[in-house]
Design an enzyme around this catalytic site. Structure first.
Site, PDB file in Angstrom:
ATOM      1  N   TRP A 114       0.863  -1.189   0.000  1.00 12.18           N
ATOM      2  CA  TRP A 114       0.000   0.000   0.000  1.00 12.18           C
ATOM      3  C   TRP A 114       0.901   1.242   0.000  1.00 12.18           C
ATOM      4  O   TRP A 114       1.852   1.320   0.796  1.00 12.18           O
ATOM      5  CB  TRP A 114      -0.869  -0.049   1.260  1.00 12.18           C
ATOM      6  CG  TRP A 114      -1.818   1.083   1.438  1.00 12.18           C
ATOM      7  CD1 TRP A 114      -2.626   1.649   0.492  1.00 12.18           C
ATOM      8  CD2 TRP A 114      -2.081   1.783   2.663  1.00 12.18           C
ATOM      9  NE1 TRP A 114      -3.380   2.635   1.055  1.00 12.18           N
ATOM     10  CE2 TRP A 114      -3.069   2.744   2.375  1.00 12.18           C
ATOM     11  CE3 TRP A 114      -1.587   1.682   3.962  1.00 12.18           C
ATOM     12  CZ2 TRP A 114      -3.570   3.603   3.358  1.00 12.18           C
ATOM     13  CZ3 TRP A 114      -2.083   2.527   4.925  1.00 12.18           C
ATOM     14  CH2 TRP A 114      -3.060   3.481   4.620  1.00 12.18           C
ATOM     15  N   ASP A 195      -0.545  -5.795   9.637  1.00 11.61           N
ATOM     16  CA  ASP A 195      -1.472  -4.714   9.305  1.00 11.61           C
ATOM     17  C   ASP A 195      -2.815  -5.331   8.918  1.00 11.61           C
ATOM     18  O   ASP A 195      -2.946  -5.935   7.856  1.00 11.61           O
ATOM     19  CB  ASP A 195      -0.902  -3.891   8.141  1.00 11.61           C
ATOM     20  CG  ASP A 195      -1.779  -2.685   7.824  1.00 11.61           C
ATOM     21  OD1 ASP A 195      -2.737  -2.436   8.567  1.00 11.61           O
ATOM     22  OD2 ASP A 195      -1.494  -1.998   6.820  1.00 11.61           O
ATOM     23  N   ALA A 197      -6.348  -4.419   8.043  1.00  9.91           N
ATOM     24  CA  ALA A 197      -7.253  -3.310   7.694  1.00  9.91           C
ATOM     25  C   ALA A 197      -8.538  -3.802   7.026  1.00  9.91           C
ATOM     26  O   ALA A 197      -9.417  -2.999   6.738  1.00  9.91           O
ATOM     27  CB  ALA A 197      -6.535  -2.328   6.769  1.00  9.91           C
ATOM     28  N   LYS A 230     -12.823   0.208   6.888  1.00 13.43           N
ATOM     29  CA  LYS A 230     -13.537  -0.537   5.851  1.00 13.43           C
ATOM     30  C   LYS A 230     -14.626  -1.425   6.435  1.00 13.43           C
ATOM     31  O   LYS A 230     -15.757  -1.412   5.968  1.00 13.43           O
ATOM     32  CB  LYS A 230     -12.559  -1.410   5.046  1.00 13.43           C
ATOM     33  CG  LYS A 230     -11.283  -0.703   4.632  1.00 13.43           C
ATOM     34  CD  LYS A 230     -11.522   0.319   3.541  1.00 13.43           C
ATOM     35  CE  LYS A 230     -10.490   1.418   3.573  1.00 13.43           C
ATOM     36  NZ  LYS A 230      -9.343   1.268   2.750  1.00 13.43           N
TER      37      LYS A 230
HETATM   38  C1  LIG Z   1      -3.250  -1.839   3.913  1.00  9.80           C
HETATM   39  C2  LIG Z   1      -3.891  -0.757   4.711  1.00  9.80           C
HETATM   40  N1  LIG Z   1      -3.469  -0.537   5.963  1.00  9.80           N
HETATM   41  C3  LIG Z   1      -3.998   0.412   6.726  1.00  9.80           C
HETATM   42  C4  LIG Z   1      -5.008   1.224   6.265  1.00  9.80           C
HETATM   43  C5  LIG Z   1      -5.470   2.255   7.245  1.00  9.80           C
HETATM   44  O1  LIG Z   1      -6.642   2.879   7.091  1.00  9.80           O
HETATM   45  P1  LIG Z   1      -7.235   3.927   8.107  1.00  9.80           P
HETATM   46  O2  LIG Z   1      -6.160   4.808   8.612  1.00  9.80           O
HETATM   47  O3  LIG Z   1      -8.267   4.645   7.312  1.00  9.80           O
HETATM   48  O4  LIG Z   1      -7.859   3.140   9.218  1.00  9.80           O
HETATM   49  C6  LIG Z   1      -5.490   1.050   4.956  1.00  9.80           C
HETATM   50  C7  LIG Z   1      -6.521   1.902   4.383  1.00  9.80           C
HETATM   51  O5  LIG Z   1      -6.734   2.009   3.205  1.00  9.80           O
HETATM   52  C8  LIG Z   1      -4.905   0.026   4.166  1.00  9.80           C
HETATM   53  O6  LIG Z   1      -5.309  -0.211   2.916  1.00  9.80           O
END
Ligand SMILES: Cc1ncc(COP(=O)(O)O)c(C=O)c1O
Length: 381
Positions: A114, A195, A197, A230
């Site tokens: 990401w 991670d 998510a 999400k």
């Molecule tokens: C791989 C991954 N990690 C972490 C996040 C963290 O998202 P947020 O800060 O909106 O909770 C995202 C959001 O798109 C993600 O795709």
């Protein structure tokens, strides 16, 4: 996003955005969230400050959701959970913790990963390196190469692993691969930073956490960044958590007090509203079962669109070169086409995606799947 908005064509299709969309193209407020929010507002008696760790009932519900009720780290009193502003907050606080513990640590991230992982972890001053993970041309995991690279990482280095629904590739490890990875991490004394998510977007809440649970059970120490953007659709409310597992309870306490010190120095305390909603949904039996149904609905919609697009690409291209889209998981897949093709899809067909050819399947609708498939097949043909 700006280019998409500026395109006046009625044909335009947005596959670039990173959020879930329903069949009307909306990113809905979940019904369980609406009901929990009403309860939160009715019960709220003050807007006074919360603690740097956030809400206790949120933290314990998250720990249970992610690790499960029978996890060894919880049983042994080695897990500590702190509410953070989204998964990004958890990643950033985790990075600061790693740097404070050992200034020269390298964090190994998957290639590809990401896009935000690099600034979120790198801006704390940590060195980043990448390990092979997925080949977008052949649409295959590079698991052997991944293990081979991590075998050469220095003891004490940190390895960032996507818990499920890998972003951007949609390609996840199976349980045998998680076991092999977990053994390597433990044997080589590498610290896992998991991670998570998209829990619930791949298979279900339990199965999607299985790899994370396994690693967190075997490794003496681990960090887990959790996001509810999400799976609860709470994006703008910034709801997440950092779970830290220490070698023993006193080390876990030390890590936790360090985490809180870091949180105080960056943002003082996390926002309360979204976490209050999430805690309500997670701890109220009726809201929680409503949530699981809505989550099933989001996941089914993405799977249906995967199947639809894969089928349309099969018929437009006359081959099985895009069948992988039907079997990958989560919202994203990499088409595996060049940046020039990505540009032509945008300029000639009004189909927008990220430059690395990441598409969000939640941008596919029954009415646009054939159009998108014809555009892709036409540009490659
Ligand atoms: C791989 C991954 N990690 C972490 C996040 C963290 O998202 P947020 O800060 O909106 O909770 C995202 C959001 O798109 C993600 O795709």
């Amino acid at each position: 996003m700006a280019q998409y908005r500026a395109d006046p064509s009625p044909l335009k299709v947005d596959l670039g955005v990173g959020v879930f969309r329903d069949l009307s193209g909306n990113t809905p407020v979940l019904a369980c969230v609406r009901r929990a929010e009403q309860a939160v507002l009715a019960q709220q008696t003050t807007k006074s400050y919360v603690a740097a760790a956030g809400r206790e009932e949120f933290n314990s519900a998250v720990e249970q959701l992610v690790l499960g009720s029978a996890h060894a780290a919880r049983r042994d009193g080695r897990a500590r959970t702190v509410q953070t502003p989204g998964g990004c907050g958890a990643l950033r606080v985790g990075a600061e913790l790693i740097r404070a513990a050992a200034r020269a640590t390298t964090v190994h991230v998957s290639d590809p990963t990401w896009g935000n992982h690099v600034p979120l972890l790198g801006s704390s001053g940590l060195a980043l390196e990448s390990y092979p993970y997925y080949d977008s041309a052949s649409h295959r995991l590079l698991f052997d190469a991944m293990l081979e690279r991590l075998e050469r990482a220095a003891p004490g280095d940190v390895v960032l692993v996507h818990g499920c629904c890998h972003n951007p590739s949609g390609a996840d490890l199976d349980m045998a691969q998680w076991r092999a990875l977990s053994q390597l991490l433990t044997r080589r004394r590498l610290v896992p930073f998991l991670d998570l998510a998209y829990q619930g977007f791949g298979e279900d809440l339990e199965a999607d956490a299985a790899g994370v649970r396994l690693v967190a059970e075997q490794a003496p120490e681990a960090l887990i960044a959790v996001s509810f953007s999400k799976n609860l659709g709470l994006y703008r409310e910034r709801v997440g958590a950092l779970i830290a597992i220490g070698e023993n309870p006193s080390r876990a306490d030390a890590i936790s007090s360090h985490v809180l010190q870091i949180a105080r120095s960056i943002y003082s305390m996390p926002p309360d509203h979204g976490a209050a909603i999430a805690a309500h949904v997670l701890t109220d039996a009726a809201l929680r079962s409503g949530w699981i149904e809505e989550l099933d609905g989001m996941r089914s919609r993405i799977f249906a669109m995967r199947a639809l697009l894969a089928q349309a690409l099969r018929s437009k291209s006359g081959g099985d070169g895009f069948d992988f889209i039907g079997t990958q998981r989560g919202m994203f897949s990499l088409l595996g086409v060049s940046p020039q093709v990505v540009d032509r899809l945008r300029d000639r067909h009004h189909v927008f995606m990220l430059q690395d050819s990441r598409i969000n399947l939640a941008g596919i609708m029954p009415h646009n799947a054939d159009y998108v498939a014809a555009a892709i097949a036409g540009e490659l043909g």
